[in-house]
Scaffold this active site. Structure first.
Site, PDB file in Angstrom:
ATOM      1  N   ASP A 196      30.701  18.587  63.260  1.00  0.00           N
ATOM      2  CA  ASP A 196      31.269  18.379  64.596  1.00  0.00           C
ATOM      3  C   ASP A 196      31.558  19.671  65.340  1.00  0.00           C
ATOM      4  O   ASP A 196      31.781  20.728  64.762  1.00  0.00           O
ATOM      5  CB  ASP A 196      32.535  17.519  64.512  1.00  0.00           C
ATOM      6  CG  ASP A 196      33.543  18.039  63.489  1.00  0.00           C
ATOM      7  OD1 ASP A 196      33.141  18.705  62.524  1.00  0.00           O
ATOM      8  OD2 ASP A 196      34.745  17.768  63.665  1.00  0.00           O
ATOM      9  N   HIS A 224      37.056  29.165  67.070  1.00  0.00           N
ATOM     10  CA  HIS A 224      37.700  28.332  68.094  1.00  0.00           C
ATOM     11  C   HIS A 224      37.907  29.058  69.410  1.00  0.00           C
ATOM     12  O   HIS A 224      38.582  28.546  70.304  1.00  0.00           O
ATOM     13  CB  HIS A 224      39.027  27.750  67.595  1.00  0.00           C
ATOM     14  CG  HIS A 224      38.880  26.720  66.521  1.00  0.00           C
ATOM     15  ND1 HIS A 224      39.723  25.652  66.375  1.00  0.00           N
ATOM     16  CD2 HIS A 224      37.972  26.579  65.527  1.00  0.00           C
ATOM     17  CE1 HIS A 224      39.354  24.909  65.346  1.00  0.00           C
ATOM     18  NE2 HIS A 224      38.280  25.470  64.808  1.00  0.00           N
ATOM     19  N   GLU A 255      35.380  16.944  60.923  1.00  0.00           N
ATOM     20  CA  GLU A 255      36.251  17.895  60.211  1.00  0.00           C
ATOM     21  C   GLU A 255      37.385  18.376  61.108  1.00  0.00           C
ATOM     22  O   GLU A 255      38.478  18.665  60.622  1.00  0.00           O
ATOM     23  CB  GLU A 255      35.426  19.090  59.728  1.00  0.00           C
ATOM     24  CG  GLU A 255      36.138  19.976  58.718  1.00  0.00           C
ATOM     25  CD  GLU A 255      37.135  20.950  59.327  1.00  0.00           C
ATOM     26  OE1 GLU A 255      38.152  21.257  58.670  1.00  0.00           O
ATOM     27  OE2 GLU A 255      36.903  21.407  60.473  1.00  0.00           O
ATOM     28  N   GLU A 256      37.139  18.436  62.417  1.00  0.00           N
ATOM     29  CA  GLU A 256      38.106  19.025  63.331  1.00  0.00           C
ATOM     30  C   GLU A 256      39.216  18.078  63.766  1.00  0.00           C
ATOM     31  O   GLU A 256      40.117  18.489  64.501  1.00  0.00           O
ATOM     32  CB  GLU A 256      37.384  19.541  64.592  1.00  0.00           C
ATOM     33  CG  GLU A 256      36.349  20.629  64.335  1.00  0.00           C
ATOM     34  CD  GLU A 256      36.969  21.978  64.009  1.00  0.00           C
ATOM     35  OE1 GLU A 256      38.216  22.071  63.982  1.00  0.00           O
ATOM     36  OE2 GLU A 256      36.215  22.931  63.780  1.00  0.00           O
ATOM     37  N   ARG A 264      37.892  33.308  46.312  1.00  0.00           N
ATOM     38  CA  ARG A 264      38.983  33.635  45.408  1.00  0.00           C
ATOM     39  C   ARG A 264      39.388  32.373  44.667  1.00  0.00           C
ATOM     40  O   ARG A 264      39.199  31.266  45.165  1.00  0.00           O
ATOM     41  CB  ARG A 264      40.182  34.212  46.177  1.00  0.00           C
ATOM     42  CG  ARG A 264      40.841  33.211  47.101  1.00  0.00           C
ATOM     43  CD  ARG A 264      41.875  33.844  48.012  1.00  0.00           C
ATOM     44  NE  ARG A 264      42.882  34.596  47.317  1.00  0.00           N
ATOM     45  CZ  ARG A 264      43.948  34.082  46.731  1.00  0.00           C
ATOM     46  NH1 ARG A 264      44.137  32.767  46.739  1.00  0.00           N
ATOM     47  NH2 ARG A 264      44.824  34.844  46.130  1.00  0.00           N
TER      48      ARG A 264
END
Length: 415
Positions: A80, A366, A138-139, A180
């Site tokens: 998206d 963004h 996802e957003e 990580r």
């Protein structure tokens, strides 16, 4: 002998970059990824990779079946865009007003399709199965797309033993990967509070309960949660991002609304901060003669990498890109829906360096002027494909031990 795909991504670079630019020109926001999904399906048909659709409405699951027995690895890309008006001068700028791929999901989809091609080309030597997860929404926290995809039984027929995802990262140069063990991204809760007082004329404040004063006191007290309740070694952010109230200069406001977000890594910290948030908002407003209505949304949980699979990413990347390709990185408190997959299946999430060359201050994700260095795209697809191969190799090993310097077999006659 283990397959190695070093250099194979470059052979597909122009095709996949053009595909990324196509997605960039026609962005679709969360829940509207219909044409993006159709284009993904067209490419999978072209590559002769079977797939199923309809997960969280527009999600797609491709399946590459190896000829040799083995386990199952999933690799995921989000699809998206964002409701942002693009402000770049790119020749392939968004053609849809008010919508932009300002978070790089266009590149994620393109790179996963590129990785699919690389893996499908060697499926005759593949030990096991690779799942290609194209995820919508996802957003749109707190709902997202990962949870709805699993609710729609995306893994009912093919269950991953391990799952991976990558994200473009403008803070790292091309050729570097950030990974990580443990927390990689933060939990991302959000809230909306309406303070209701009693309005009146500005000249007679004693007859009112000033909602602006109450809101100001509440917000000031909320800041003490991080400074006085959270252990200083536990990263936490509480931000008020929007506030609205009042009518004009000589009217005492009867209502004020403010919205914000809380970001944490540890679940126990999240729950403590949430509890203190409710206590402060209610306690302060009641003590000042006002009322509070609270909307609190538990967003994405923290994205926590499995130590073993984070190391797998690091080992693969160093072999492909060199010993200095995995610098030490600190986790980020940005939210990520991939976290919900990691609650169910072990795996890892990593950042792909995409910094623009010659730019001292990179535009962040963004931002309406966000751009990514397309030289990272062949590396991204290659890394994703190689991680899937190496993980399947590791999973099939009888002693479950991966030898860091096995015999390598170069892929030949690639078409």
């Amino acid at each position: 002998m283990r397959l190695i795909l070093k250099g194979e991504g470059e052979k597909l670079a122009q095709e996949i970059i053009q595909l990324r630019r196509l997605f960039h020109q026609f962005p679709e926001v969360s829940g509207e990824e219909n044409e993006t999904s159709k284009k993904i399906q067209q490419k999978l048909d072209e590559y002769q990779i079977p797939y199923t659709t309809g997960y969280a409405a527009t999600g797609v699951l491709g399946v590459i079946e190896g000829s040799l027995p083995g386990k199952t690895v999933a690799i995921r890309a989000d699809m998206d865009a964002l409701p942002i008006t693009e402000e770049t001068d790119l020749p392939f700028v968004s053609k849809i007003d008010g919508k932009m791929h300002a978070c790089g999901h266009d590149a994620h989809v393109a790179m996963l399709l590129g990785a699919a091609r690389l893996l499908n080309n060697v499926k005759g030597q593949l030990h096991g199965k690779v799942l290609l997860v194209f995820q919508p929404s996802e957003e749109i926290t707190p709902i997202g797309g990962a949870g709805p995809m699993m609710d729609d039984q995306v893994f009912a027929d093919h269950t991953p033993d391990v799952i991976f995802a990558q994200h473009v990262w403008p803070d790292l140069p091309v050729g570097q990967i950030g990974v990580r063990p443990g927390p990689m991204m933060g939990a991302s809760d959000r809230f909306k509070v309406e303070i209701e007082g009693a309005g009146g004329h500005a000249s007679m404040p004693h007859q009112t309960v000033d909602a602006i004063i109450v809101a100001n006191t509440v917000i000031s007290n909320l800041q003490t949660i991080v400074s006085r309740n959270v252990n200083p070694v536990d990263s936490t952010v509480l931000t008020i991002g929007r506030i609205e109230g009042g009518y004009r200069y000589n009217v005492v406001a009867d209502k004020v609304t403010f919205e914000g977000t809380i970001r944490t890594f540890k679940n126990e910290t999240k729950e403590m901060v949430k509890d203190r948030f409710f206590s402060i908002v209610r306690g302060v407003t009641e003590s000042m003669g006002a009322k509070a209505t609270i909307e609190y949304y538990d967003g994405y949980p923290a994205t926590v990498n499995d130590e073993k699979w984070a190391q797998r990413v690091k080992d693969t990347v160093q072999e492909l890109l060199g010993a200095n390709s995995t610098p030490v990185v600190e986790p980020c408190l940005g939210g990520e829906d991939f976290s919900r997959f990691l609650l169910k299946y072990p795996g890892a999430y990593f950042w792909l360096g995409t910094a623009m060359p010659g730019v001292e201050k990179q535009k962040p994700l963004h931002d309406p002027k966000f751009m990514l260095n397309e030289e990272a795209i062949p590396l991204g697809m290659e890394v994703m494909a190689q991680i899937a191969l190496d993980t399947l190799y590791e999973l099939k090993a009888k002693d479950n031990t991966f030898h860091t310097k096995p015999l390598l077999k170069k892929v030949a006659n690639y078409k």
